[in-house]
Design a protein around this motif. Structure first.
Motif, PDB file in Angstrom:
ATOM      1  N   THR A  27       0.850  -1.190   0.000  1.00 45.72           N
ATOM      2  CA  THR A  27       0.000   0.000   0.000  1.00 45.72           C
ATOM      3  C   THR A  27       0.885   1.239   0.000  1.00 45.72           C
ATOM      4  O   THR A  27       1.937   1.269   0.647  1.00 45.72           O
ATOM      5  N   ARG A  49      -1.925   1.496 -18.436  1.00 44.77           N
ATOM      6  CA  ARG A  49      -1.524   1.578 -17.033  1.00 44.77           C
ATOM      7  C   ARG A  49      -1.219   3.021 -16.639  1.00 44.77           C
ATOM      8  O   ARG A  49      -1.493   3.433 -15.501  1.00 44.77           O
ATOM      9  N   LYS A  51      -2.683   5.726 -17.750  1.00 45.60           N
ATOM     10  CA  LYS A  51      -3.932   6.454 -17.517  1.00 45.60           C
ATOM     11  C   LYS A  51      -4.608   6.014 -16.213  1.00 45.60           C
ATOM     12  O   LYS A  51      -5.181   6.835 -15.487  1.00 45.60           O
ATOM     13  N   ARG A  52      -4.527   4.708 -15.892  1.00 44.13           N
ATOM     14  CA  ARG A  52      -5.118   4.240 -14.630  1.00 44.13           C
ATOM     15  C   ARG A  52      -4.378   4.815 -13.433  1.00 44.13           C
ATOM     16  O   ARG A  52      -4.990   5.226 -12.437  1.00 44.13           O
ATOM     17  N   LEU A  53      -3.050   4.875 -13.553  1.00 44.40           N
ATOM     18  CA  LEU A  53      -2.247   5.425 -12.463  1.00 44.40           C
ATOM     19  C   LEU A  53      -2.498   6.923 -12.295  1.00 44.40           C
ATOM     20  O   LEU A  53      -2.629   7.428 -11.176  1.00 44.40           O
ATOM     21  N   GLU A  55      -5.242   8.544 -13.172  1.00 39.42           N
ATOM     22  CA  GLU A  55      -6.605   8.726 -12.656  1.00 39.42           C
ATOM     23  C   GLU A  55      -6.672   8.486 -11.148  1.00 39.42           C
ATOM     24  O   GLU A  55      -7.398   9.173 -10.422  1.00 39.42           O
ATOM     25  N   ARG A  56      -5.886   7.526 -10.673  1.00 37.33           N
ATOM     26  CA  ARG A  56      -5.911   7.193  -9.255  1.00 37.33           C
ATOM     27  C   ARG A  56      -5.152   8.215  -8.409  1.00 37.33           C
ATOM     28  O   ARG A  56      -5.568   8.574  -7.308  1.00 37.33           O
ATOM     29  N   GLU A  57      -4.055   8.746  -8.955  1.00 36.46           N
ATOM     30  CA  GLU A  57      -3.163   9.578  -8.155  1.00 36.46           C
ATOM     31  C   GLU A  57      -3.325  11.077  -8.389  1.00 36.46           C
ATOM     32  O   GLU A  57      -2.750  11.869  -7.652  1.00 36.46           O
ATOM     33  N   TYR A  59      -5.580  13.478  -8.006  1.00 44.04           N
ATOM     34  CA  TYR A  59      -6.151  14.419  -7.037  1.00 44.04           C
ATOM     35  C   TYR A  59      -5.644  14.214  -5.605  1.00 44.04           C
ATOM     36  O   TYR A  59      -6.096  14.895  -4.689  1.00 44.04           O
ATOM     37  N   ARG A  60      -4.759  13.256  -5.413  1.00 49.70           N
ATOM     38  CA  ARG A  60      -4.184  13.101  -4.086  1.00 49.70           C
ATOM     39  C   ARG A  60      -2.657  13.230  -4.108  1.00 49.70           C
ATOM     40  O   ARG A  60      -2.005  13.021  -3.102  1.00 49.70           O
ATOM     41  N   HIS A  61      -2.128  13.565  -5.282  1.00 48.28           N
ATOM     42  CA  HIS A  61      -0.693  13.737  -5.410  1.00 48.28           C
ATOM     43  C   HIS A  61      -0.319  15.123  -4.911  1.00 48.28           C
ATOM     44  O   HIS A  61      -1.015  16.108  -5.152  1.00 48.28           O
TER      45      HIS A  61
END
Length: 570
Positions: A27, A49, A51-53, A55-57, A59-61
């Motif tokens: 994690t 991969r 784009k998925r990374l 999209e996930r990161e 707004y919290r990067h």
């Protein structure tokens, strides 16, 4: 009870032990930098991969600059330039000192065709950059060249072109981008600095020794310098590396044609036709090959096909008019020359041939006007000779026989019509036969003065000039010894310069106001040109290489120079 794995070994049943490995999923805590992982995925072109990374990161990067940057590059790769610009702009808002973001925005605008905005971005990047960046220099030079091509003001266009040259020189000195070398050589070629262009391309070969485009361009430049053996060697390398290189085959065929090896040249053109038959320059050169073999009907058919493929091909129109004159089809030659003149209204040789056609059609008033226009143009400005040109696919811009353009590199006749004594000599002969003795004397004097600048005067010129001198009763003291040298000396000079002449002249000039029966000698050459043509862009312009044919024909004019074009570009 869980099933167990059993195997029979040597007649006995063995129970295999089970091994359960528990792997925990790592994690990442919020704020962990994943730029390195994104970079690896992007370098592998694993955009899914990426784009998925992102999209996930996103707004919290803690600092999503690199996420926006990579997302913009992915969008551009997918063809969505608008979204690419939006993401790159967001990255720039987060860090307006990052030169790479400026460069990628400029490239995206360049791809979209928004050249002025792209140039402004690259200039901003140049100001912010703390080091010499060859990529910035290259794109600024490229954009300045495009801007110069669209300018209506000649001075402004020249200024931007010179500035582009400076930037390409910086790009060559600071980086190893092959396109920078080629662009710089293209500008030097346009300025007719052929030796410097060859030096630049030779340096480019150190980066890519088997680059057929560079090798072909060097061969075409050697043709422009009339160094046919060096051109032959380079083009032979091209064919060894790539037997399907059309531009190299065209230039190689033009060299063979210039050496009067017509059958070998036609063999090369046959190879090109098997790969790509719909090339105007190819049929232009084939037409001149058959013209050399005195197969006029086949030559006319080939040149008409070249014109059908490229209706605005000036070289093919000019060459076709020459064959029509040789075949004594003066009305057809008149219409073809009219079309050629509409394309190039400042070419003295075209007007000279038009005067010859009109004279044959017994329209003496218009013939005089055409000869007068040719004389005025040759005195007032320089224009490239265009009699029978061979095209080499290469600029354009710039091998093939005949005048043509397209696909690159080229060779054409080196002399300009402003130094072509044939124009004044033909005009003088016409004036003499129509009773305009004062004008005939004036044009003869111009012929003498222009001929003094030539290294070797063809025998035909000397013969007709001497004959006209005696008819006009010009004192021998006013004639240059260069022109009145012995016929043996002139032939020797021609041979030394690589353009041997073996003319056979029959008939004398009658008294004024009668129609003399003199002869017209056609000398055709090879070029690209070529000119600026070279095809498309330069396949085009392919221009400065000619070969002379020993070809006699009954006519009332002096020798007609037929120059060959090599496609390109100029």
């Amino acid at each position: 009870m869980e099933p167990v794995n059993e195997v029979i070994c040597n007649g006995r049943t063995i129970v295999l032990p089970t091994l359960e490995v528990v792997k925990t999923i790592p994690t990442m805590s919020a704020g962990t930098n994943v730029d390195w992982l994104l970079h690896i995925y992007f370098a592998r072109r694993d955009f899914g991969r990426c784009k998925r990374l992102i999209e996930r990161e996103l707004y919290r990067h803690l600092n999503p600059e690199y996420l926006y940057f990579v997302n913009g590059l992915i969008k551009r790769e997918e063809g969505n330039n608008i979204e690419a610009l939006r993401n790159l702009q967001k990255a720039l808002d987060l860090n307006n000192k990052n030169i790479e973001i400026y460069k990628e925005i400029g490239k995206t605008l360049f791809t979209m065709g928004r050249y002025n905005q792209s140039l402004a971005i690259f200039r901003d990047a140049e100001e912010l950059s703390t080091r010499l960046d060859h990529e910035i220099f290259h794109f600024i030079g490229e954009l300045l060249l495009r801007s110069a091509a669209s300018r209506n003001e000649w001075e402004m266009a020249q200024k931007e072109e010179q500035e582009a040259k400076v930037y390409f020189q910086k790009a060559v000195q600071t980086g190893k981008k092959i396109e920078s070398f080629q662009r710089l050589a293209e500008i030097l070629r346009k300025e007719k600095q052929y030796h410097k262009a060859i030096e630049v391309l030779e340096s480019c070969l150190l980066l890519s020794p088997e680059n057929t485009d560079v090798l072909t361009e060097i061969g075409v430049l050697y043709l422009k310098l009339n160094e046919t053996q060096k051109a032959f060697d380079r083009l032979l390398e091209v064919i060894q590396f790539d037997r399907n290189c059309l531009r190299g085959l065209m230039a190689f065929g033009a060299i063979l044609q210039s050496r009067n090896d017509i059958d070998a040249a036609l063999g090369k053109y046959k190879e090109i036709a098997a790969i790509q038959p719909n090339i105007a320059e190819l049929w232009n050169n084939i037409g001149l090959c058959f013209f050399k073999k005195q197969k006029l009907i086949v030559g006319i058919s080939s040149l008409r096909k070249a014109i059908w493929l490229s209706p605005l091909n000036y070289n093919a129109l000019y060459n076709l008019s020459l064959i029509y004159i040789t075949a004594q089809q003066y009305a057809s030659a008149f219409h073809t020359l009219a079309a050629a003149i509409n394309l190039r209204k400042d070419n003295a040789d075209c007007y000279m041939l038009l005067g010859i056609c009109l004279r044959k059609l017994e329209d003496f008033d218009n013939a005089y006007t055409a000869f007068e226009r040719a004389s005025n143009i040759s005195l007032g400005r320089t224009s490239n000779p265009t009699a029978g040109n061979v095209t080499k696919m290469g600029d354009n811009e710039n091998g093939t026989a005949g005048r043509g353009g397209g696909n690159g590199g080229a060779a054409t006749a080196a002399s300009s019509s402003s130094r072509n004594p044939l124009i004044h000599l033909n005009f003088a002969l016409f004036c003499y036969e129509t009773g305009r003795l004062a004008m005939a004397n004036e044009q003869y004097n111009r012929f003498v003065s222009s001929a003094q600048d030539l290294v070797a005067l063809p025998t035909e010129y000397k013969y007709h000039g001497t004959k006209l001198k005696s008819l006009l009763k010009i004192s021998s003291s006013s004639v240059s010894s260069h022109i009145l040298s012995s016929e043996t000396d002139v032939v020797a000079a021609g041979g030394a310069s690589g353009a041997p002449f073996n003319p056979k002249i029959e008939g004398d000039y009658p008294a004024p106001a009668r129609r003399p029966q003199d002869n017209t000698l056609h000398n055709y050459a090879n070029d690209s040109q070529l000119q600026h043509h070279p095809a498309g862009e330069d396949i085009r312009d392919y221009h400065d290489y000619n070969y002379q044919a020993e070809n006699q024909m009954q006519s009332n004019e002096m020798p007609l120079e037929v120059n060959a074009v090599v496609n390109n570009e100029e």
